[in-house]
Design a protein around this motif. Sequence first.
Motif, PDB file in Angstrom:
ATOM      1  N   GLY A 108      31.879 -53.564 -59.196  1.00  0.00           N
ATOM      2  CA  GLY A 108      30.859 -53.985 -58.258  1.00  0.00           C
ATOM      3  C   GLY A 108      31.438 -54.278 -56.894  1.00  0.00           C
ATOM      4  N   VAL A 109      30.814 -55.199 -56.173  1.00  0.00           N
ATOM      5  CA  VAL A 109      31.288 -55.513 -54.823  1.00  0.00           C
ATOM      6  C   VAL A 109      32.673 -56.157 -54.834  1.00  0.00           C
ATOM      7  CG1 VAL A 109      28.969 -55.756 -53.886  1.00  0.00           C
ATOM      8  CG2 VAL A 109      30.114 -57.733 -54.880  1.00  0.00           C
ATOM      9  N   GLY A 110      33.082 -56.709 -55.983  1.00  0.00           N
ATOM     10  CA  GLY A 110      34.407 -57.315 -56.078  1.00  0.00           C
ATOM     11  C   GLY A 110      35.534 -56.307 -55.965  1.00  0.00           C
ATOM     12  N   ALA A 111      35.200 -55.018 -56.054  1.00  0.00           N
ATOM     13  CA  ALA A 111      36.238 -53.992 -55.943  1.00  0.00           C
ATOM     14  C   ALA A 111      36.715 -53.804 -54.507  1.00  0.00           C
ATOM     15  CB  ALA A 111      35.714 -52.667 -56.487  1.00  0.00           C
ATOM     16  N   PHE A 112      35.955 -54.324 -53.540  1.00  0.00           N
ATOM     17  CA  PHE A 112      36.291 -54.078 -52.133  1.00  0.00           C
ATOM     18  C   PHE A 112      37.201 -55.168 -51.568  1.00  0.00           C
ATOM     19  CE2 PHE A 112      32.518 -51.563 -52.783  1.00  0.00           C
ATOM     20  CZ  PHE A 112      32.773 -50.410 -52.055  1.00  0.00           C
TER      21      PHE A 112
END
Length: 432
Positions: A108-112
């Motif tokens: 999810g957004v935690g990958a960025f």
Amino acid sequence: MHDDHPEQTTRDESTDSSVTAPLRERVERALRNVRDPDAGVDVFEAGLVDSITVDDGSVTVSASVAELDERTASGVTEAMLRGVRQVPGVDSATVEPVAPAADDLSGGVGAFDSVVAVASAKGGVGKSTVATGLACALAGDRSVGLFDADIHGPNVPGLLGVEGPVHSADDGSPLPVTCAGPDADLDVMSVGLMESGAPLAWRGAMAHDALTELYEETAWTADDTLVVDLPPGTGDVVLTTLQEVAVDGVVVVTTPFPSALEDTARSVELFRDNGVPVLGVVVNMAGFTCPSCGDSHELFPGEDPADRLDAPVLAEVPFSTDLQETPVPGAVATEFESLASDVAAAAAGAWDLDLPADAVDIRGDPPERRRARVREAFSALDPGEQFTLVSDRDPSPVREFLASLAETDSAAIEASVSRETPDDWLLTATHP
């Protein structure tokens, strides 16, 4: 040499607060008597307590014991369970092992590495145009995703000329659509790719759940920078995003029209009140150059946006047909190239902390080293001198440790704790 078994001290039944304090406070007090045998500190200082949920007499403790060896994890878990069950008022207790928080952000957004939101106080100011232009410009030299969070007006697919459907990975996670340029690609996710332009009549809870699911489960291939195109205003979706996503900074888009500037000033204040750094403002439709005579004109004469807004003006974008062309990843107008450079620089320093030279920074230190550094620095202070601690977890329990070092009650320690960034906490205290 440490005992292999977690140590649990005996609760003092004679203290009135052990039965009169709120149940959560009593549970926390009981857990502070449970020690990590490896680190030699209590389970809070060791970072093993992830969360505590109290529902009447039912207590659930989430414990981050996954990194401990099996025997130690089992012993700590049992000791925590025994401690909680002994608290008066607890009818049932559960200790649930959880994975470290960092693992939860692997998808999810935690990958960025960085998340930049683009917002506006009003619709029709060119927010999505700026968001797509910014994302395409950033994609020229980094791996970028663009999340269209404007669920009631998802314009990103139309602006980029991309279409659905959204496919899913083997585990069911939605896959972003790729917007391809000659030398760069851009990951795109939007409800507009799923609904084929059909209007969405989602109420607050539905919008919250749908957006949260996409934030958590989208299987991005990009992993450097995520640009989030927020809906205009400060409604449910914007607040959900601020709750669910660790936004590194927000770019606010406005026009020079007086009422737009007035509303934008309030939006800037709201983001700051929610702990989100405002990277700056983009003033769209800042002017118009006549293609026939070449004269330049102000579309909204009046107050200078830089004077009205308490934020740096990153770019003043003219009203131009050139900027209305479909943006291409890695090949955008010079206005957006300059904007991307400024936004990247501002986002990189958005969470920098302004700390005194003598601040004790224990971020990343193992538990036993944290305690030793705090003891050494605080014990060296004279009465009245200030102690500053930077930590990557809530340092509130440190106040009691400081009191023990000063051989006084914790109430005698003047201290304050603030969360400066999603990952950084600051404690300041005065030596009594």
